[in-house]
Design an enzyme around this catalytic site. Structure first.
Site, mmCIF file in Angstrom:
data_model
loop_
_atom_site.group_PDB
_atom_site.id
_atom_site.type_symbol
_atom_site.label_atom_id
_atom_site.label_comp_id
_atom_site.label_asym_id
_atom_site.label_seq_id
_atom_site.Cartn_x
_atom_site.Cartn_y
_atom_site.Cartn_z
ATOM 1 C CG ASP A 27 -18.687 -84.571 -35.579
ATOM 2 O OD1 ASP A 27 -19.186 -84.258 -34.498
ATOM 3 O OD2 ASP A 27 -17.466 -84.664 -35.760
ATOM 4 C CG ASN A 43 -6.750 -89.685 -37.535
ATOM 5 O OD1 ASN A 43 -7.239 -88.665 -37.056
ATOM 6 N ND2 ASN A 43 -7.486 -90.631 -38.103
ATOM 7 C CG HIS A 50 -10.281 -87.045 -36.674
ATOM 8 N ND1 HIS A 50 -10.418 -88.379 -36.368
ATOM 9 C CD2 HIS A 50 -10.739 -86.397 -35.577
ATOM 10 C CE1 HIS A 50 -10.934 -88.517 -35.167
ATOM 11 N NE2 HIS A 50 -11.134 -87.329 -34.659
ATOM 12 C CD GLU A 105 -11.240 -90.413 -39.463
ATOM 13 O OE1 GLU A 105 -10.143 -89.959 -39.086
ATOM 14 O OE2 GLU A 105 -11.995 -91.055 -38.709
HETATM 15 C C1 F6R Z 1 -16.152 -84.355 -32.181
HETATM 16 C C2 F6R Z 1 -15.199 -84.288 -33.286
HETATM 17 C C3 F6R Z 1 -13.860 -84.925 -33.219
HETATM 18 C C4 F6R Z 1 -13.180 -84.808 -31.861
HETATM 19 C C5 F6R Z 1 -11.849 -85.544 -31.877
HETATM 20 C C6 F6R Z 1 -11.177 -85.503 -30.528
HETATM 21 O O1 F6R Z 1 -17.336 -83.650 -32.503
HETATM 22 O O2 F6R Z 1 -15.533 -83.733 -34.281
HETATM 23 O O3 F6R Z 1 -13.020 -84.336 -34.190
HETATM 24 O O4 F6R Z 1 -12.986 -83.451 -31.555
HETATM 25 O O5 F6R Z 1 -12.077 -86.885 -32.222
HETATM 26 O O6 F6R Z 1 -11.948 -86.218 -29.608
HETATM 27 P P1 F6R Z 1 -11.630 -86.198 -28.057
HETATM 28 O O7 F6R Z 1 -11.881 -84.813 -27.588
HETATM 29 O O8 F6R Z 1 -12.635 -87.160 -27.457
HETATM 30 O O9 F6R Z 1 -10.231 -86.639 -27.887
#
Ligand code: F6R
Length: 243
Positions: free
Chosen positions: A67, A136, A138, A143
């Site tokens: 992303d 959550n 994701h 989401e």
């Molecule tokens: C990042 C992504 C997100 C993160 C998730 C966890 O490229 O796609 O899904 O993996 O938000 O983020 P952290 O590792 O910062 O807790």
């Protein structure tokens, strides 16, 4: 789902770095699906550090990132382009042309999503997809409520996600409201998935991953339908799962 429970974040990072290294050295033209954020940082630090001691060749590797924020260009320090360059790509001598991240500045976002999905199909799917998990549930920036049939698309970030990511920006208002993300169907195309989860703040999400049948209100639950997923989780993140 295979589950590897580690004592701490360092061991988790060591183990996921080993899995990536095995793909890089073991495959002729490996395609790695990569995530950003705090969780894979230890993994990337290890891969970078290993290059300084016993370098391995990355010239035959291609990468596809999950992303990018809408509105942030490569030069923006909080863009995922900048993150990947600083934390990994600059240390492993991978040709820039082999690295792929959605273009957050694309004028025609729909066309950019279509281009990215075609890219996944033409050079991918990833042999190995690294994922983190949001509080959550994701995965990527898919989401809760995102269709399991979704391909690369523009997403409105949930307030909780913007809040969680505000730590990287000087104020929460600076966190972009939208991102381009690989969809859930795009992620599920991967041959193997490694899901990383560390720390107490992820414990509830990991508990739900084991409790819930696949359902779109908890995106990570889809991983229970994939034939080759390894969860690497430290004890803190695993603490609510009944053992
Ligand atoms: C990042 C992504 C997100 C993160 C998730 C966890 O490229 O796609 O899904 O993996 O938000 O983020 P952290 O590792 O910062 O807790």
């Amino acid at each position: 789902m295979n589950v590897i429970i580690t004592e701490d974040y360092d061991t988790l990072s060591e183990q996921s770095a080993d899995i990536i290294t095995n793909h890089v050295t073991g495959l002729e033209a490996p395609v790695l699906g990569l995530a950003t954020g705090s969780t894979p940082l230890g993994t990337y630090n290890r891969l970078a550090a290993r290059q300084a001691i016993a370098p391995i060749d990355y010239r035959h590797v291609s990468t596809i990132n999950l992303d990018e924020y809408v509105g942030l260009g490569k030069a923006h320090p909080q863009s995922y382009h900048a993150f990947m360059k600083e934390k990994l790509f600059d240390h492993i001598e991978i040709p820039e042309a082999n690295t792929h991240i959605p273009d957050g500045l694309a004028e025609n976002r729909q066309a950019e999503c279509e281009r990215y999905e075609q890219l996944i199909d033409s050079i991918g799917p990833p042999d190995l997809q690294v994922l983190g998990i949001g509080h959550n549930g994701h995965i990527g920036f898919n989401e809760p409520g995102t269709s399991f049939q979704s391909e690369t698309h523009v997403v409105n970030l949930a307030p909780s996600t913007r809040e969680a990511n505000a730590r990287f920006f000087s104020s929460s208002e600076e966190v972009p409201c939208q991102a381009i993300t690989m969809g859930i169907k795009s992620i599920m195309k991967s041959r193997k998935i490694v899901l990383l989860a560390s720390g107490q703040s992820k414990a509830k999400a990991i508990e739900r991953l084991f409790q819930e049948e696949p359902n779109e209100a908890f995106p990570a639950s889809v991983l229970n339908q994939h034939p080759n997923v390894t969860l690497i989780v430290d004890q803190e993140a695993y603490q609510l799962v009944e053992q």
